[in-house]
Design an enzyme around this catalytic site. Structure first.
Site, mmCIF file in Angstrom:
data_model
loop_
_atom_site.group_PDB
_atom_site.id
_atom_site.type_symbol
_atom_site.label_atom_id
_atom_site.label_comp_id
_atom_site.label_asym_id
_atom_site.label_seq_id
_atom_site.Cartn_x
_atom_site.Cartn_y
_atom_site.Cartn_z
ATOM 1 N N ARG A 74 -24.675 28.890 28.351
ATOM 2 C CA ARG A 74 -25.935 29.356 27.781
ATOM 3 C C ARG A 74 -26.822 29.993 28.842
ATOM 4 O O ARG A 74 -26.770 29.637 30.012
ATOM 5 C CB ARG A 74 -26.681 28.185 27.127
ATOM 6 C CG ARG A 74 -25.988 27.637 25.900
ATOM 7 C CD ARG A 74 -26.676 26.394 25.381
ATOM 8 N NE ARG A 74 -26.582 25.301 26.341
ATOM 9 C CZ ARG A 74 -27.141 24.099 26.158
ATOM 10 N NH1 ARG A 74 -27.855 23.871 25.067
ATOM 11 N NH2 ARG A 74 -26.989 23.153 27.060
ATOM 12 N N ASP B 198 -21.161 25.044 30.715
ATOM 13 C CA ASP B 198 -22.319 25.486 29.930
ATOM 14 C C ASP B 198 -22.541 26.969 30.189
ATOM 15 O O ASP B 198 -22.877 27.376 31.300
ATOM 16 C CB ASP B 198 -23.562 24.684 30.326
ATOM 17 C CG ASP B 198 -24.725 24.867 29.364
ATOM 18 O OD1 ASP B 198 -24.714 25.851 28.600
ATOM 19 O OD2 ASP B 198 -25.644 24.022 29.377
#
Length: 212
Positions: free
Chosen positions: A140, A138
């Protein structure tokens, strides 16, 4: 290939407010606020409904862009149903905010997301596919939310999320979260493994409601 790490959270100086306008939708008429992220050239938007600067906690959703789920109605994920559920809940309450961040494919971008889907078609799960492409599970980041919150005069969020990473990110910034609100939507045979992987490998918090 070495693993790409998540980018550092952007500073307030990196985000520029552009303009606001009305956005009538089938749920409600929102105000849409546009922001420009100078370091990446990405454009982000925030939808607000009602008075979000009155000092009371605001029902909210931090939603990362998912073209396949949000616009093309893919059943491979739960992104589209979560987006619609969040907007419906905000409309029902008559007050709330949705942060729409341009972080496609958990930050790897649309083309790499298609490559990751191809690997998933061959048997990899959603985390393994990203890693096989050389990315972290991930990528983000949520640093953009802090200057957005300040610009809108929001003091506290009631955050619709199943992702403990979002809660931790808010705790690491000056963005108080008064309540974590589960948002379970869109489970189907095509995304069962995807949701299970998010729970097992990414720590997402799914309750028994996920079987509904």
């Amino acid at each position: 290939m070495s693993e790409t790490v998540a980018p550092a959270a952007n500073s307030a100086q990196d985000l520029v407010f552009v303009e606001s306008c009305r956005l009538p939708t089938r749920w409600a008429e929102f105000q849409m606020h546009a922001f420009f992220e100078a370091s990446t050239g990405k454009e982000h938007v925030v939808l607000t409904l009602g008075n979000v600067a009155d000092g009371e906690p605001v029902l909210s959703r931090i939603h990362s862009e998912c073209l396949t789920g949000d616009a093309l109605f893919s059943a491979r994920c739960d992104c589209g149903p979560q987006l619609e559920t969040a907007l419906q809940r905000i409309a029902d309450e008559g007050r709330g905010v949705l942060f729409y961040l341009r972080q496609e494919g958990r930050g790897i971008g649309l083309l790499n997301k298609v490559r990751a889907y191809h690997l998933q078609d061959q048997g990899a799960d959603t985390v393994e596919a990203n890693q096989k492409l050389g990315f972290a599970a991930d990528l983000r980041h949520y640093g953009l939310v802090e200057p957005m919150v300040r610009h809108l005069g929001i003091t506290s969020l009631r955050l619709m999320t199943n992702n403990p990473r979002k809660l931790a990110a808010m705790q690491g910034m000056n963005v108080p979260v008064s309540e974590q609100v589960p948002i379970i939507a869109g489970r189907n045979p095509h995304n069962e493994r995807y949701l299970s992987t998010k729970a097992e490998k990414l720590g997402h918090l799914f309750s028994a409601e996920a079987d509904e």
